[in-house]
Scaffold this motif. Sequence first.
Motif, PDB file in Angstrom:
ATOM      1  N   PRO A 171     -23.680  -4.627  14.230  1.00  0.00           N
ATOM      2  CA  PRO A 171     -24.804  -4.354  13.327  1.00  0.00           C
ATOM      3  C   PRO A 171     -24.491  -3.389  12.184  1.00  0.00           C
ATOM      4  O   PRO A 171     -25.345  -2.594  11.784  1.00  0.00           O
ATOM      5  N   ASP A 234     -27.140  -8.049  10.203  1.00  0.00           N
ATOM      6  CA  ASP A 234     -28.092  -7.090   9.631  1.00  0.00           C
ATOM      7  C   ASP A 234     -28.485  -6.047  10.676  1.00  0.00           C
ATOM      8  O   ASP A 234     -28.968  -6.392  11.758  1.00  0.00           O
ATOM      9  N   TRP A 235     -28.268  -4.775  10.356  1.00  0.00           N
ATOM     10  CA  TRP A 235     -28.579  -3.701  11.295  1.00  0.00           C
ATOM     11  C   TRP A 235     -30.067  -3.663  11.647  1.00  0.00           C
ATOM     12  O   TRP A 235     -30.441  -3.234  12.740  1.00  0.00           O
ATOM     13  N   ALA A 236     -30.914  -4.115  10.728  1.00  0.00           N
ATOM     14  CA  ALA A 236     -32.360  -4.045  10.962  1.00  0.00           C
ATOM     15  C   ALA A 236     -32.838  -5.092  11.967  1.00  0.00           C
ATOM     16  O   ALA A 236     -33.912  -4.932  12.562  1.00  0.00           O
ATOM     17  N   ASP A 237     -32.061  -6.142  12.161  1.00  0.00           N
ATOM     18  CA  ASP A 237     -32.479  -7.236  13.033  1.00  0.00           C
ATOM     19  C   ASP A 237     -31.659  -7.345  14.310  1.00  0.00           C
ATOM     20  O   ASP A 237     -32.004  -8.125  15.205  1.00  0.00           O
ATOM     21  N   LEU A 240     -31.231  -4.341  20.255  1.00  0.00           N
ATOM     22  CA  LEU A 240     -30.920  -3.003  20.749  1.00  0.00           C
ATOM     23  C   LEU A 240     -30.470  -3.079  22.206  1.00  0.00           C
ATOM     24  O   LEU A 240     -30.931  -3.944  22.955  1.00  0.00           O
ATOM     25  N   ALA A 251     -34.819   3.853  19.579  1.00  0.00           N
ATOM     26  CA  ALA A 251     -34.597   2.666  18.755  1.00  0.00           C
ATOM     27  C   ALA A 251     -34.478   3.038  17.284  1.00  0.00           C
ATOM     28  O   ALA A 251     -33.585   2.561  16.566  1.00  0.00           O
ATOM     29  N   SER A 252     -35.366   3.919  16.817  1.00  0.00           N
ATOM     30  CA  SER A 252     -35.327   4.353  15.425  1.00  0.00           C
ATOM     31  C   SER A 252     -34.032   5.101  15.115  1.00  0.00           C
ATOM     32  O   SER A 252     -33.405   4.888  14.063  1.00  0.00           O
ATOM     33  N   ARG A 255     -31.010   2.591  14.975  1.00  0.00           N
ATOM     34  CA  ARG A 255     -30.997   1.781  13.758  1.00  0.00           C
ATOM     35  C   ARG A 255     -30.616   2.634  12.542  1.00  0.00           C
ATOM     36  O   ARG A 255     -29.912   2.165  11.638  1.00  0.00           O
ATOM     37  N   TRP A 258     -26.882   2.876  12.672  1.00  0.00           N
ATOM     38  CA  TRP A 258     -26.258   1.639  12.206  1.00  0.00           C
ATOM     39  C   TRP A 258     -26.309   1.539  10.682  1.00  0.00           C
ATOM     40  O   TRP A 258     -25.342   1.120  10.047  1.00  0.00           O
ATOM     41  N   GLN A 259     -27.452   1.919  10.111  1.00  0.00           N
ATOM     42  CA  GLN A 259     -27.595   1.864   8.659  1.00  0.00           C
ATOM     43  C   GLN A 259     -26.592   2.795   7.980  1.00  0.00           C
ATOM     44  O   GLN A 259     -25.968   2.432   6.974  1.00  0.00           O
ATOM     45  N   ASP A 262     -23.221   1.351   8.229  1.00  0.00           N
ATOM     46  CA  ASP A 262     -23.105   0.209   7.318  1.00  0.00           C
ATOM     47  C   ASP A 262     -22.758   0.677   5.903  1.00  0.00           C
ATOM     48  O   ASP A 262     -22.051  -0.014   5.170  1.00  0.00           O
TER      49      ASP A 262
END
Length: 295
Positions: A171, A234-237, A240, A251-252, A255, A258-259, A262
């Motif tokens: 991700p 895509d890190w958003a999709d 988890l 979770a937040s 992500r 990951w962002q 990225d």
Amino acid sequence: MSESESVHSQGPPLIAVIGAAGLCGTYVLEAVLRAPFRVRAVVHGPAGRERVAALGVDDIVEADLEKPDTVRQALENADFVFMIPPAFHPAEDVLAIRALEAAEQAGARRFVYLSVLHPHTPGLRHHLRKANAEAAVRASRLNWAILQPSMFAQIVLSTWGRAPAGPVEVPFNVDNEFSFIDLRDLGEAGVKVLSEQGHDSATYELAGPALTLAEAVRFAGRARGVDLEARTVDWADAPLPPGVADSASRASDMRAMWQDYDRHGLRGNSNVLRMLLGRAPASFEEAATAFAARG
């Protein structure tokens, strides 16, 4: 000499490892068990007790970091404390500070806190919580040291390196570079910082050699005799992992990590780790080969 000091002066030093049953903790325990110390593994519950008992640890104490009394009891008579905080816990800094206070009350001589590379990264709340804990450690009256490791090679190996042959979804940008540290090296460096003189009031960035995530996944596959190819999703999709998906906070935080990966990857310098080890840090390929052999 106080009663606490007399207890602490008898026999080899007692090292208490908090978070001993996790992935990092087991490698730290293996390193500590090779050193001339008494070892106490502090775990969260029966599953952790069983895991560290299999490594040969006899002194095992269960403690809930959210209950200060249990932490104080777990650190009784400990000379050195190695604190591995729970990953992505929304109150990690509070739990670390409680462990620090318990170590002070126990009369420990040294406290080592396992932080993270670049703890002040904006937007990464789980990094900033570690920075908050670092501030408390630096204000402590104990002798202390802080370790700031880069990404664990074994995280990549356990998360993506065990995938079936073929494409592996990651991700974040697999062409970004990361500095990976072999947990065997982290354990060895941690024991030195705990046991040797000269590391008080030190904050050490511990980073292994850098390579792209795509290269790391290929090495992981080769160690198993399969072909693996990392592909960015895509890190958003991306899904988890268990234990994170059911917590809005975790979770937040994941992500957000990951962002950031990225955009930037996560790179550090290997010089400090090389200094502590007295040799070159293990390569990712060496870590992958050893990990595959562990089964």
